[in-house]
Design an enzyme around this catalytic site. Structure first.
Site, PDB file in Angstrom:
ATOM      1  N   ALA A 128       0.707  -0.972  -0.247  1.00 24.39           N
ATOM      2  CA  ALA A 128       0.443   0.015  -0.195  1.00 24.39           C
ATOM      3  C   ALA A 128       1.049   0.983   0.177  1.00 24.39           C
ATOM      4  O   ALA A 128       0.575   2.521   0.086  1.00 24.39           O
ATOM      5  CB  ALA A 128      -0.721  -0.481   1.110  1.00 24.39           C
ATOM      6  N   ALA A 129       2.209   1.245  -1.098  1.00 22.69           N
ATOM      7  CA  ALA A 129       3.203   2.179  -0.822  1.00 22.69           C
ATOM      8  C   ALA A 129       2.920   3.407  -2.517  1.00 22.69           C
ATOM      9  O   ALA A 129       3.718   4.308  -2.175  1.00 22.69           O
ATOM     10  CB  ALA A 129       4.490   1.314  -0.185  1.00 22.69           C
ATOM     11  N   LYS A 145      -3.887   5.864  -3.730  1.00 23.80           N
ATOM     12  CA  LYS A 145      -5.004   5.424  -3.792  1.00 23.80           C
ATOM     13  C   LYS A 145      -5.559   3.697  -2.894  1.00 23.80           C
ATOM     14  O   LYS A 145      -6.845   4.070  -3.417  1.00 23.80           O
ATOM     15  CB  LYS A 145      -3.743   4.563  -5.359  1.00 23.80           C
ATOM     16  CG  LYS A 145      -4.686   3.786  -5.621  1.00 23.80           C
ATOM     17  CD  LYS A 145      -4.339   3.682  -7.226  1.00 23.80           C
ATOM     18  CE  LYS A 145      -4.261   2.679  -7.989  1.00 23.80           C
ATOM     19  NZ  LYS A 145      -3.259   2.192  -8.887  1.00 23.80           N
ATOM     20  N   THR A 164       7.684  -3.887  -6.104  1.00 21.79           N
ATOM     21  CA  THR A 164       6.321  -4.675  -5.906  1.00 21.79           C
ATOM     22  C   THR A 164       7.470  -5.363  -5.074  1.00 21.79           C
ATOM     23  O   THR A 164       7.217  -5.645  -3.085  1.00 21.79           O
ATOM     24  CB  THR A 164       6.028  -5.300  -5.964  1.00 21.79           C
ATOM     25  OG1 THR A 164       5.632  -5.877  -7.527  1.00 21.79           O
ATOM     26  CG2 THR A 164       4.636  -4.064  -7.099  1.00 21.79           C
ATOM     27  N   GLY A 194      -2.868  -3.633  -2.209  1.00 21.10           N
ATOM     28  CA  GLY A 194      -4.064  -2.738  -1.826  1.00 21.10           C
ATOM     29  C   GLY A 194      -4.911  -2.328  -2.433  1.00 21.10           C
ATOM     30  O   GLY A 194      -5.986  -1.270  -1.648  1.00 21.10           O
ATOM     31  N   GLU A 236       5.639  -8.442 -17.143  1.00 15.64           N
ATOM     32  CA  GLU A 236       5.089  -7.373 -17.390  1.00 15.64           C
ATOM     33  C   GLU A 236       4.672  -6.312 -18.432  1.00 15.64           C
ATOM     34  O   GLU A 236       5.167  -6.576 -19.274  1.00 15.64           O
ATOM     35  CB  GLU A 236       5.868  -6.184 -16.467  1.00 15.64           C
ATOM     36  CG  GLU A 236       6.046  -6.549 -14.331  1.00 15.64           C
ATOM     37  CD  GLU A 236       4.576  -7.171 -13.911  1.00 15.64           C
ATOM     38  OE1 GLU A 236       3.622  -5.912 -14.274  1.00 15.64           O
ATOM     39  OE2 GLU A 236       3.561  -7.464 -14.623  1.00 15.64           O
ATOM     40  N   HIS A 295     -46.223  16.993  11.993  1.00 19.75           N
ATOM     41  CA  HIS A 295     -45.978  17.542  10.513  1.00 19.75           C
ATOM     42  C   HIS A 295     -44.784  19.082  11.175  1.00 19.75           C
ATOM     43  O   HIS A 295     -45.643  19.263  12.333  1.00 19.75           O
ATOM     44  CB  HIS A 295     -47.251  18.456   9.702  1.00 19.75           C
ATOM     45  CG  HIS A 295     -48.431  17.573  10.391  1.00 19.75           C
ATOM     46  ND1 HIS A 295     -49.119  17.398   9.321  1.00 19.75           N
ATOM     47  CD2 HIS A 295     -49.166  17.656  11.492  1.00 19.75           C
ATOM     48  CE1 HIS A 295     -50.240  16.664   9.825  1.00 19.75           C
ATOM     49  NE2 HIS A 295     -50.298  17.249  10.879  1.00 19.75           N
ATOM     50  N   TYR A 333     -31.341  24.360  23.170  1.00 18.16           N
ATOM     51  CA  TYR A 333     -29.796  24.904  23.155  1.00 18.16           C
ATOM     52  C   TYR A 333     -30.060  26.329  23.837  1.00 18.16           C
ATOM     53  O   TYR A 333     -31.079  27.125  22.858  1.00 18.16           O
ATOM     54  CB  TYR A 333     -29.701  24.698  21.675  1.00 18.16           C
ATOM     55  CG  TYR A 333     -27.783  25.640  21.489  1.00 18.16           C
ATOM     56  CD1 TYR A 333     -27.496  25.531  22.930  1.00 18.16           C
ATOM     57  CD2 TYR A 333     -27.471  26.167  20.291  1.00 18.16           C
ATOM     58  CE1 TYR A 333     -26.080  25.877  22.452  1.00 18.16           C
ATOM     59  CE2 TYR A 333     -26.416  26.717  20.859  1.00 18.16           C
ATOM     60  CZ  TYR A 333     -26.026  26.581  21.131  1.00 18.16           C
ATOM     61  OH  TYR A 333     -24.282  27.124  20.833  1.00 18.16           O
TER      62      TYR A 333
HETATM   63  C1  UD1 Z   1       0.401  -5.478 -10.467  1.00 16.37           C
HETATM   64  C2  UD1 Z   1       2.003  -5.986 -10.688  1.00 16.37           C
HETATM   65  C3  UD1 Z   1       0.897  -6.818 -11.839  1.00 16.37           C
HETATM   66  C4  UD1 Z   1      -0.332  -7.238 -11.851  1.00 16.37           C
HETATM   67  C5  UD1 Z   1      -1.119  -6.041 -11.318  1.00 16.37           C
HETATM   68  C6  UD1 Z   1      -2.358  -6.638 -10.946  1.00 16.37           C
HETATM   69  C7  UD1 Z   1       4.393  -5.802 -10.118  1.00 16.37           C
HETATM   70  C8  UD1 Z   1       5.362  -5.766 -11.217  1.00 16.37           C
HETATM   71  N1  UD1 Z   1       3.527  -5.879 -11.281  1.00 16.37           N
HETATM   72  O1  UD1 Z   1       0.949  -4.020 -11.357  1.00 16.37           O
HETATM   73  O2  UD1 Z   1       1.506  -8.476 -12.853  1.00 16.37           O
HETATM   74  O3  UD1 Z   1      -0.666  -8.075 -12.692  1.00 16.37           O
HETATM   75  O4  UD1 Z   1      -0.248  -5.852 -10.013  1.00 16.37           O
HETATM   76  O5  UD1 Z   1      -2.769  -6.044 -10.347  1.00 16.37           O
HETATM   77  O6  UD1 Z   1       3.955  -6.285  -8.655  1.00 16.37           O
HETATM   78  N2  UD1 Z   1       3.342  -0.936  -4.718  1.00 16.37           N
HETATM   79  C9  UD1 Z   1       3.912  -0.559  -3.015  1.00 16.37           C
HETATM   80  N3  UD1 Z   1       4.948   0.377  -4.019  1.00 16.37           N
HETATM   81  C10 UD1 Z   1       6.163  -0.405  -5.007  1.00 16.37           C
HETATM   82  C11 UD1 Z   1       5.664  -0.180  -5.914  1.00 16.37           C
HETATM   83  C12 UD1 Z   1       3.594  -0.847  -5.688  1.00 16.37           C
HETATM   84  O7  UD1 Z   1       3.835  -0.849  -2.378  1.00 16.37           O
HETATM   85  O8  UD1 Z   1       7.332   0.409  -5.100  1.00 16.37           O
HETATM   86  C13 UD1 Z   1       2.032  -1.537  -4.082  1.00 16.37           C
HETATM   87  C14 UD1 Z   1       1.052  -0.353  -4.686  1.00 16.37           C
HETATM   88  O9  UD1 Z   1       0.420   0.578  -3.998  1.00 16.37           O
HETATM   89  C15 UD1 Z   1      -0.112  -1.377  -5.638  1.00 16.37           C
HETATM   90  C16 UD1 Z   1       0.909  -2.420  -5.826  1.00 16.37           C
HETATM   91  O10 UD1 Z   1       1.494  -2.330  -4.752  1.00 16.37           O
HETATM   92  O11 UD1 Z   1      -0.905  -1.448  -4.386  1.00 16.37           O
HETATM   93  C17 UD1 Z   1       0.059  -3.122  -7.566  1.00 16.37           C
HETATM   94  O12 UD1 Z   1       1.329  -1.723  -7.424  1.00 16.37           O
HETATM   95  P1  UD1 Z   1       1.429  -0.875  -9.150  1.00 16.37           P
HETATM   96  O13 UD1 Z   1       2.012   0.046  -8.736  1.00 16.37           O
HETATM   97  O14 UD1 Z   1       0.051  -0.769  -8.989  1.00 16.37           O
HETATM   98  O15 UD1 Z   1       1.350  -2.371  -9.877  1.00 16.37           O
HETATM   99  P2  UD1 Z   1       0.397  -2.851 -11.217  1.00 16.37           P
HETATM  100  O16 UD1 Z   1       1.963  -1.894 -12.363  1.00 16.37           O
HETATM  101  O17 UD1 Z   1      -0.993  -2.499 -11.643  1.00 16.37           O
HETATM  102 CA    CA Z   2      -2.350  -2.243 -10.018  1.00 16.68          CA
END
Ligand code: UD1
Ligand code: CA
Length: 500
Positions: A15-16, A28, A89, A139, A193, A397, A421
């Site tokens: 959730a970062a 988000k 991630t 998240g 990806e 009423h 009041y």
């Molecule tokens: C990611 C997956 C993708 C998948 C998709 C599903 C990777 C590389 N890709 O892509 O294969 O189909 O989710 O939704 O994992 N986040 C962090 N820190 C970071 C980056 C992301 O906490 O440095 C968190 C985001 O807040 C988010 C989640 O990780 O909740 C997914 O990150 P996001 O950038 O949305 O990845 P996607 O491009 O959607």
């Molecule tokens: Ca995403």
């Protein structure tokens, strides 16, 4: 299916991220789907699957203080970890295992200079057995549900996988990571990806949901080996699939909505609509009718069968509604307990209890702390706040009742007001059973009106009225005979017309 327990399992929720395209002051994961942040939906699913709060880590970064505030509101005591720089991630997951108060001996040698696992089993991961498993989730994917989490776990254990990727078939596959399989064995080779896909890979329609079960030990083996030599320059968690592909599997969810997330407000609206449909569906199965349009029902709302929900109605919070009610049209209910056979038409009700056979509306405002006992009748333009209204009482009423304790079968005439009041404090009004409050009575609190007593229309009641008494507070009425004839203005007018 055999019962499984996830009581020992752990989860890491990512959730970062920031979500710039939402154009919001909020991160988000705190954007709402049906009045609840996306992160809340994910936490609920994890909890419903049986994973304990204290085993559910949240990785925070962008607007971390807001996310932590939200976690605090949920009173969950979730362990949380900071990802100070958004490096992907894989890097995010690593934070949950490297930042901790308690240290343990490092057993993993980082392959890349950037990722340093300082402790193998810090506090969050400690206490698990060697075959401890961890669920990783995004998240920002609110449709992931507890059944999918549990079913994927069963498969993960049955196949003794190091990683089990939860996938779905999506057409077109959009931005999601593609699930690449061996042509002959059909085994998972890697997750690619979208940005890094070859034209052929782009055509794959099985995608990564962003949720995975890992054997914790194997995840910790793989994480330090991640490289960021890809199009985004990030450490992708998805690359662990390839690193662990000797013992990698997938679990394909029945319902592909589990992958859905939102990057902007348009997509958020779509999620809201999809979620609304899912919730309608649950209520239809439970014998509830929802007719017409613009009905929005929150996740935690419970409605018993044979209740009818009419158009333009919002029901949210921890509201429960009994059977045989008619709710709406044009009604807003937040956090209320509503018993059976209640009719609410154009009513706004908050944090209140409404007992059997109450009828209210149209244009009624029921404010927090109100209890409407059985059979209360409330008509148009009535506001009730922080009051108990006894069984069978009628407020037909144009009336305001605030901070009051009203008995049974009390009748309020039109236009009654409790003056609760005085500019400094709030005071209560107490009215006994069977009292008759005449039209346009002002009740200046604190004041008590006894049982079976009457207040005369137009009275301002400043002193307590004993049981069975009549209270009149009015100026003496005077009659001026022949007023019309003697009125100077009238006479002048008549003169002008030549009638004098
Ligand atoms: C990611 C997956 C993708 C998948 C998709 C599903 C990777 C590389 N890709 O892509 O294969 O189909 O989710 O939704 O994992 N986040 C962090 N820190 C970071 C980056 C992301 O906490 O440095 C968190 C985001 O807040 C988010 C989640 O990780 O909740 C997914 O990150 P996001 O950038 O949305 O990845 P996607 O491009 O959607
Ligand atoms: Ca995403």
């Amino acid at each position: 299916m055999k019962e499984i327990s996830l009581g020992m399992a752990r989860a890491v929720i990512l959730a970062a991220g920031d979500g710039k395209r939402m154009n919001s002051a909020k991160p988000k994961v705190l954007m709402n789907v049906l009045f609840q942040p996306m992160l809340g939906w994910v936490l609920d699913s994890v909890e419903d699957a049986g994973i304990k709060h204290e085993n559910t880590a949240v990785v925070v970064g962008s607007n971390a203080e807001q996310v932590l505030d939200y976690l605090e509101k949920r009173e969950g005591n979730y362990p949380h970890f900071f990802q100070h720089e958004r490096k992907g991630t894989g890097h995010a997951v690593l934070q949950a295992f490297t930042q901790a108060e308690e240290s343990a001996t490092a057993q993993v040698k980082p392959a890349s200079g950037l990722l340093q696992i300082k402790q193998k089993f810090p506090r969050f991961a400690a206490g698990g057995s060697p075959d401890d498993d961890v669920l990783v989730l995004c998240g920002d994917a609110p449709f992931m549900n507890s059944q999918t989490i549990k079913d994927a776990y069963i498969q993960h254990k049955k196949d003794d996988n190091d990683i089990t990727v939860i996938t779905a078939k999506v057409e077109p596959a959009g931005n999601y990571g593609r699930i690449k399989r061996d042509k002959n064995s059909n085994r998972l080779i890697s997750i690619v990806e979208m940005k890094d896909c070859s034209p052929a890979e782009l055509l794959i329609n099985e995608v990564n949901s962003g949720a995975y079960w890992f054997k914790t030990e194997r995840l910790l083996w793989a994480l330090p080996q991640l490289q960021n030599n890809n199009k985004s320059g990030e450490f992708y968690l998805t690359d662990t699939a390839q690193l662990l592909n000797q013992k990698a599997g997938t679990y394909t969810a029945d319902d592909s909505v589990i992958v859905l997330g939102a990057n902007d407000r348009r997509q958020l609206r779509e999620l809201n609509e999809l979620m609304a449909d899912k919730i309608y569906d649950r209520h239809y199965s439970e014998g509830v009718d929802i007719i017409g349009h613009n009905v929005i029902i929150g996740k935690d709302v419970k409605i018993a069968r044979d209740t009818l929900i009419m158009p333009n109605t919002i029901i949210k919070g921890k509201t429960s509604i009994g059977s045989g009610c008619v709710i709406g049209p044009d009604t807003y209910i937040d956090n209320c307990t509503i018993h059976e056979n209640v009719v609410l038409n154009s009513v706004q009700a908050f944090d209140s209890t409404i007992e059997n056979n109450v009828k209210a509306g149209p244009f009624v405002h029921i404010r927090p702390g109100t209890v409407l006992r059985k059979g209360v009748k409330i008509g148009d333009f009535v506001e009730v706040k922080n009051s108990q209204i006894g069984e069978g009482t009628s407020l037909a009423h144009l009336t305001y009742i605030g901070d009051s304790d009203v008995g049974k079968k009390v009748n309020f005439g039109c236009g009654c007001v409790t003056a609760n009041y005085d500019g400094l404090g709030k005071y209560r009004t107490v009215i006994g059973d069977n009292a008759f409050i005449g039209c346009n009575t002002n009740l200046i609190a604190p004041v008590e009106v006894g049982a079976n007593s009457t207040t005369a229309a137009g009275s301002t009641i400043t002193k307590n009225v004993p049981d069975g008494a009549l209270a009149i507070e009015r100026g003496q009425m005077n009659i001026k005979e022949n007023w019309y004839k003697n009125n100077l203005r009238v006479r002048k007018a008549e003169e002008k017309k030549g009638n004098a």
